[in-house]
Design a protein around this motif. Structure first.
Motif, PDB file in Angstrom:
ATOM      1  N   SER A  74       0.805  -0.927  -0.019  1.00 59.96           N
ATOM      2  CA  SER A  74      -0.123   0.241   0.173  1.00 59.96           C
ATOM      3  C   SER A  74       0.676   0.961  -0.076  1.00 59.96           C
ATOM      4  O   SER A  74       1.497   1.959   0.440  1.00 59.96           O
ATOM      5  N   ASP A  75       0.598   2.105  -0.694  1.00 63.62           N
ATOM      6  CA  ASP A  75       0.976   3.791  -0.489  1.00 63.62           C
ATOM      7  C   ASP A  75       0.527   4.381  -0.351  1.00 63.62           C
ATOM      8  O   ASP A  75      -0.445   5.162  -1.209  1.00 63.62           O
ATOM      9  N   PHE A  76      -0.165   4.971   0.555  1.00 63.61           N
ATOM     10  CA  PHE A  76      -1.504   5.635   1.235  1.00 63.61           C
ATOM     11  C   PHE A  76      -1.575   7.061   0.689  1.00 63.61           C
ATOM     12  O   PHE A  76      -2.082   7.799  -0.275  1.00 63.61           O
ATOM     13  N   SER A  77      -0.147   7.909   0.192  1.00 60.89           N
ATOM     14  CA  SER A  77       0.049   9.121  -0.918  1.00 60.89           C
ATOM     15  C   SER A  77      -0.998   8.186  -2.244  1.00 60.89           C
ATOM     16  O   SER A  77      -1.910   9.590  -3.036  1.00 60.89           O
ATOM     17  N   ALA A  78      -0.082   7.873  -2.846  1.00 62.92           N
ATOM     18  CA  ALA A  78      -0.405   7.544  -4.121  1.00 62.92           C
ATOM     19  C   ALA A  78      -1.617   6.678  -4.048  1.00 62.92           C
ATOM     20  O   ALA A  78      -3.194   7.445  -5.047  1.00 62.92           O
ATOM     21  N   GLN A  79      -2.278   6.421  -2.827  1.00 60.08           N
ATOM     22  CA  GLN A  79      -4.148   5.763  -3.277  1.00 60.08           C
ATOM     23  C   GLN A  79      -4.491   7.200  -3.088  1.00 60.08           C
ATOM     24  O   GLN A  79      -5.873   6.975  -3.697  1.00 60.08           O
ATOM     25  N   SER A  80      -4.198   7.408  -2.725  1.00 57.32           N
ATOM     26  CA  SER A  80      -5.205   9.195  -2.205  1.00 57.32           C
ATOM     27  C   SER A  80      -5.190   9.740  -3.771  1.00 57.32           C
ATOM     28  O   SER A  80      -5.948  10.939  -3.630  1.00 57.32           O
ATOM     29  N   ARG A  81      -4.375  10.438  -4.213  1.00 56.33           N
ATOM     30  CA  ARG A  81      -3.444  11.317  -5.499  1.00 56.33           C
ATOM     31  C   ARG A  81      -4.836  10.200  -6.420  1.00 56.33           C
ATOM     32  O   ARG A  81      -5.578  10.314  -7.381  1.00 56.33           O
ATOM     33  N   ILE A  82      -4.929   8.766  -6.168  1.00 55.42           N
ATOM     34  CA  ILE A  82      -5.662   8.069  -7.229  1.00 55.42           C
ATOM     35  C   ILE A  82      -7.580   8.356  -7.182  1.00 55.42           C
ATOM     36  O   ILE A  82      -8.174   9.235  -7.964  1.00 55.42           O
ATOM     37  N   ALA A  83      -7.931   8.735  -5.349  1.00 57.46           N
ATOM     38  CA  ALA A  83      -9.297   8.647  -5.419  1.00 57.46           C
ATOM     39  C   ALA A  83      -9.643  10.196  -5.810  1.00 57.46           C
ATOM     40  O   ALA A  83     -10.520  10.454  -6.536  1.00 57.46           O
ATOM     41  N   ALA A  84      -8.150  11.021  -5.007  1.00 56.61           N
ATOM     42  CA  ALA A  84      -8.977  12.563  -6.325  1.00 56.61           C
ATOM     43  C   ALA A  84      -8.725  12.623  -7.146  1.00 56.61           C
ATOM     44  O   ALA A  84     -10.270  13.542  -7.953  1.00 56.61           O
ATOM     45  N   LYS A  85      -7.992  11.787  -8.646  1.00 62.73           N
ATOM     46  CA  LYS A  85      -8.359  11.917  -9.599  1.00 62.73           C
ATOM     47  C   LYS A  85      -9.507  11.933 -10.574  1.00 62.73           C
ATOM     48  O   LYS A  85     -10.276  12.284 -11.453  1.00 62.73           O
ATOM     49  N   HIS A  86     -10.158  10.957  -9.712  1.00 64.56           N
ATOM     50  CA  HIS A  86     -11.566   9.947 -10.621  1.00 64.56           C
ATOM     51  C   HIS A  86     -12.593  10.852  -8.568  1.00 64.56           C
ATOM     52  O   HIS A  86     -13.682  10.655  -9.309  1.00 64.56           O
ATOM     53  N   GLY A  87     -12.467  11.780  -8.168  1.00 65.42           N
ATOM     54  CA  GLY A  87     -13.665  12.528  -7.079  1.00 65.42           C
ATOM     55  C   GLY A  87     -14.013  11.583  -6.100  1.00 65.42           C
ATOM     56  O   GLY A  87     -15.227  11.198  -6.058  1.00 65.42           O
ATOM     57  N   ALA A  88     -12.824  10.669  -5.803  1.00 67.04           N
ATOM     58  CA  ALA A  88     -13.735  10.046  -4.491  1.00 67.04           C
ATOM     59  C   ALA A  88     -12.529  10.191  -3.705  1.00 67.04           C
ATOM     60  O   ALA A  88     -11.472  11.550  -3.642  1.00 67.04           O
ATOM     61  N   GLY A  89     -12.592   9.560  -2.627  1.00 69.47           N
ATOM     62  CA  GLY A  89     -12.144   9.391  -1.587  1.00 69.47           C
ATOM     63  C   GLY A  89     -11.525   8.128  -0.866  1.00 69.47           C
ATOM     64  O   GLY A  89     -12.038   6.410  -2.159  1.00 69.47           O
ATOM     65  N   VAL A  90     -11.257   8.127   0.510  1.00 72.32           N
ATOM     66  CA  VAL A  90      -9.646   7.379   0.767  1.00 72.32           C
ATOM     67  C   VAL A  90     -10.137   6.671   1.976  1.00 72.32           C
ATOM     68  O   VAL A  90     -10.995   7.418   2.957  1.00 72.32           O
ATOM     69  N   ARG A  91     -10.763   5.844   2.525  1.00 65.79           N
ATOM     70  CA  ARG A  91     -11.275   5.223   4.244  1.00 65.79           C
ATOM     71  C   ARG A  91     -10.774   4.090   3.834  1.00 65.79           C
ATOM     72  O   ARG A  91     -10.149   2.662   4.010  1.00 65.79           O
ATOM     73  N   ILE A  92      -9.435   4.494   5.733  1.00 63.41           N
ATOM     74  CA  ILE A  92      -8.514   3.587   5.985  1.00 63.41           C
ATOM     75  C   ILE A  92      -9.156   3.043   7.319  1.00 63.41           C
ATOM     76  O   ILE A  92      -9.428   3.905   8.157  1.00 63.41           O
ATOM     77  N   THR A  93      -8.876   2.075   7.463  1.00 62.83           N
ATOM     78  CA  THR A  93      -9.019   0.549   8.514  1.00 62.83           C
ATOM     79  C   THR A  93      -8.728   0.441   9.852  1.00 62.83           C
ATOM     80  O   THR A  93      -8.584  -0.489   9.707  1.00 62.83           O
ATOM     81  N   ASN A  94      -7.539   1.955  10.357  1.00 62.23           N
ATOM     82  CA  ASN A  94      -6.685   0.937  11.014  1.00 62.23           C
ATOM     83  C   ASN A  94      -6.685   1.474  12.035  1.00 62.23           C
ATOM     84  O   ASN A  94      -6.120   1.211  13.332  1.00 62.23           O
ATOM     85  N   GLU A  95      -7.903   2.071  12.746  1.00 64.08           N
ATOM     86  CA  GLU A  95      -7.816   2.426  14.397  1.00 64.08           C
ATOM     87  C   GLU A  95      -8.325   1.446  15.273  1.00 64.08           C
ATOM     88  O   GLU A  95      -9.252   1.078  15.027  1.00 64.08           O
ATOM     89  N   GLY A  96      -7.703   2.495  16.031  1.00 64.79           N
ATOM     90  CA  GLY A  96      -7.875   1.763  17.616  1.00 64.79           C
ATOM     91  C   GLY A  96      -8.365   2.449  18.514  1.00 64.79           C
ATOM     92  O   GLY A  96      -8.840   3.872  18.432  1.00 64.79           O
ATOM     93  N   SER A  97      -8.026   2.407  19.879  1.00 66.41           N
ATOM     94  CA  SER A  97      -8.720   3.803  20.903  1.00 66.41           C
ATOM     95  C   SER A  97      -7.193   4.132  21.044  1.00 66.41           C
ATOM     96  O   SER A  97      -7.652   5.541  22.419  1.00 66.41           O
ATOM     97  N   ASP A  98      -5.896   4.415  20.993  1.00 65.31           N
ATOM     98  CA  ASP A  98      -5.153   5.339  21.419  1.00 65.31           C
ATOM     99  C   ASP A  98      -5.051   6.301  20.519  1.00 65.31           C
ATOM    100  O   ASP A  98      -4.799   5.984  19.003  1.00 65.31           O
ATOM    101  N   TYR A  99      -5.743   7.442  20.295  1.00 69.09           N
ATOM    102  CA  TYR A  99      -5.180   8.747  20.171  1.00 69.09           C
ATOM    103  C   TYR A  99      -4.192   8.449  19.575  1.00 69.09           C
ATOM    104  O   TYR A  99      -3.766   8.653  17.912  1.00 69.09           O
TER     105      TYR A  99
END
Length: 642
Positions: free
Chosen positions: A307-332
């Motif tokens: 995974s390349d998070f910046s590349a995925q974000s760039r791809i999403a933006a190119k198509h008027g889309a977004g990114v959902r990242i699925t890795n959160e827990g309880s520690d801010y």
């Protein structure tokens, strides 16, 4: 980063996507339109699951709506909508959609095509199936290879038929794209057996490099031929002796002939995931032209994930889309460090994004997650049913804090450098990033973002881990320093080098002591047992209008002591050592699990406490001292005077 201009452009581009009948009514009534709040759970694995699930969901949807959710997310499995080749049947999902309409809720369908639990029986037992093959054991997985061209045909057909059936129902809030991997994220197989084996049983899966299938090998060779053209050029670069491109196959790192050979593999591995992700987004966008579309990604960008998070974000933006990242827990602090790369890249490229937990979240984490979407400028918040409704304290925290969720424009002038080659060669990024969040808010910029001028509004860049930089990135980084930026480099990582292990192109003589051919020993000569303040004052290198601070360490704790010393950081950020960057926007001198962010383009101070006791804090914001009384697990917003 491009804070104001990019964020405002994103609002303009995406405003129509987020509009709904409810949102339009809210605008007419003079109310702010609610942002998407998605709750997941209640997914059928087989048609026989449907009767019990419908009853559960019928009971659950009013509760979701009552706590502020706008939609329910459901996994849409390929095997449940195409039970026979080319014959589509939506009888599993139609009754679920009827429940959404009944309760006035929206739907976020998570389209899964290629993960083990989603494959129809007719495909699973066909000769067209090709799973990933790991380099570690040479064994095939049930997770389908993105290099298999047959998969693209199925994705196009399934998405087209799904859109024809549901696009105009008025119930779809957004579409989540299940690109590949064990679960449907834009990563390669990265886990062991779990519920994803519920249809066909256990399969070969583990964290590793999954590039051994015939289609993957052919892709790698094609990529190398396009990059080098001639096998002799490759052999010179790789320090190898291959007879031709057909002699080359992906291999584990220990078998790679050189650093360049290994990094070429990592680049191709990531680019393959990017290319398949781009295909997915383009396909879904073509079929849902007016609906928000999100790439589902996860993990921590380990090279094995691809995974390349910046590349995925760039791809999403190119198509008027977004990114959902699925890795959160309880520690801010940990949530922030592993989601901020997506947030920074989405702001920079003009896309939108949302956050999802990886698993269990406690009551403190519920509050922390709301703060993260608020302080990051997210457009969507996802949670699972159990993380809200399993215990009263979590539900109470969600109800109390969710009203604070709104779309903001965060403001910071500090960034951390995510060195792609350093991570590819084993450097750890996220743990030091997590530690630094207790002192200040920051953006994350990787090599490609730096080359595209993402540091334009950044004053201080921390290079915390690793000593590698992509050769093409070095000139852009040096240009930024010369224009007045301050780079803080962890010299304990050794002499700076490019992906080949050589001196980066254009490396200036002023910084020669920090890069190869300087040796680890010569860089180590910077180490000293002086006080942190003297260490800083004796290890500053000037370059144009900017400076580079090489932070040495006499032992494993000195870098941490220097970069986390209130006195030293204050000296660094308040120009008492001759740095030419001005005062940073906000600085908190204590490591105490109390976090500050400037949002609304600097007009609001947002505060989160994950401390165990009430604390009175004084922080400096652009030279002003502000005192805040905090309580455990509380979000505070203070309007700032201009």
């Amino acid at each position: 980063m491009k804070r104001l201009c990019v964020v405002m452009v994103c609002f303009a581009v995406c405003s129509s996507l987020f509009a709904s009948a409810a949102g339009a009514a809210a605008k007419k009534a003079g109310k702010a339109e609610p942002l998407p709040v998605v709750i997941g759970g209640f997914d059928p694995a087989r048609p026989s699951d449907l009767p019990a699930l419908l009853k559960q969901l019928d009971d659950a949807l009013p509760k979701m709506k009552a706590v502020g959710a706008t939609s329910h997310e459901g996994y849409v499995r390929w095997n449940l909508i195409e039970p026979k080749p080319g014959k589509f049947d939506f009888s599993v999902y139609d009754p679920i959609v009827s429940l959404y309409k009944k309760h006035g809720m929206k739907w976020v369908p998570f389209l899964i095509i290629g993960s083990p639990y989603s494959m129809p029986d007719w495909y699973y037992h066909s000769d067209k199936k090709q799973g990933y093959v790991c380099l570690e054991h040479g064994q095939e997985s049930d997770v389908q290879s993105l290099w298999n061209p047959v998969m693209r045909n199925h994705v196009e057909q399934v998405v087209r038929e799904f859109a024809k059936h549901y696009r105009d129902t008025g119930v779809v809030e957004s579409v989540l794209i299940g690109v590949t991997g064990n679960y449907g994220e834009a990563i390669y197989p990265a886990s062991g057996n779990d519920w994803t084996s519920d249809i066909y049983g256990q399969y070969h899966t583990h964290p590793g490099f999954w590039a051994g299938d015939p289609f993957a090998k052919a892709s790698f060779r094609k990529w190398l031929k396009a990059r080098y053209g001639d096998i002799n050029r490759l052999n010179v670069s790789w320090r190898s002796s291959f007879a031709d491109f057909d002699s080359i196959s992906p291999v584990p790192r220990e078998a790679a002939p050189s650093d360049r050979a290994w990094y070429d593999f990592i680049r191709w591995y990531r680019e393959s995931m990017n290319d398949y992700t781009d295909f997915w987004v383009r396909t879904v966008r073509n079929n849902f032209p007016k609906t928000p579309v999100y790439i589902c990604t996860g993990g921590d960008a380990n090279p094995k994930h691809g995974s390349d998070f910046s590349a995925q974000s760039r791809i999403a933006a190119k198509h008027g889309a977004g990114v959902r990242i699925t890795n959160e827990g309880s520690d801010y602090a940990l949530n922030f460090s592993i989601t901020r790369w997506v947030a920074s890249a989405s702001h920079f490229y003009g896309g939108y994004f949302g956050f999802e937990p990886a698993g269990f979240v406690d009551a403190s984490g519920v509050t922390a997650r709301v703060f993260n979407v608020l302080a990051s400028g997210a457009a969507q918040l996802h949670s699972y049913w159990g993380n809200i409704f399993d215990t009263p304290d979590r539900e109470a925290a969600f109800v109390r804090d969710l009203p604070k969720f709104r779309r903001t424009s965060p403001l910071t002038d500090i960034a951390l450098y995510y060195s792609k080659p350093s991570v590819a060669f084993g450097a750890e990024f996220f743990e030091p990033a997590r530690e630094m969040r207790d002192y200040f808010d920051y953006e994350i910029a990787d090599d490609s973002m730096i080359r595209e001028d993402a540091l334009k509004e950044i004053r201080v860049l921390f290079w915390l881990s690793g000593n590698r930089i992509e050769n093409d990135t070095a000139p852009a980084l040096l240009k930024w320093v010369r224009s007045g930026g301050t780079l803080v480099y962890n010299a304990a990582s050794g002499p700076i080098m490019n992906e080949d292990g050589a001196t980066p192109d254009g490396w200036p003589p002023e910084l020669a002591p920090l890069a190869v051919p300087a040796t680890t020993a010569s860089v180590a000569a910077l180490r000293t047992n002086l006080s942190p303040a003297k260490i800083i004052s004796r290890n500053i290198f000037s370059l144009g209008a900017g400076k580079v601070l090489a932070v040495p360490r006499a032992d494993s704790d000195v870098f941490k002591k220097i970069t986390t010393s209130a006195k030293v950081i204050r000296m660094l950020f308040e120009d008492k050592l001759g740095f030419n960057h001005g005062s940073i926007e906000i600085f908190d001198p204590d490591r105490d699990k109390i976090f500050f962010s400037l949002i609304d383009s600097g007009r609001t101070l947002a505060v989160l406490s994950q401390a165990k006791e009430p604390v009175t804090k004084t922080v400096t914001i652009s030279g002003r001292s502000i005192t805040v009384d905090t309580k455990p697990n509380e979000i505070i917003e203070l309007k700032l005077e201009k």
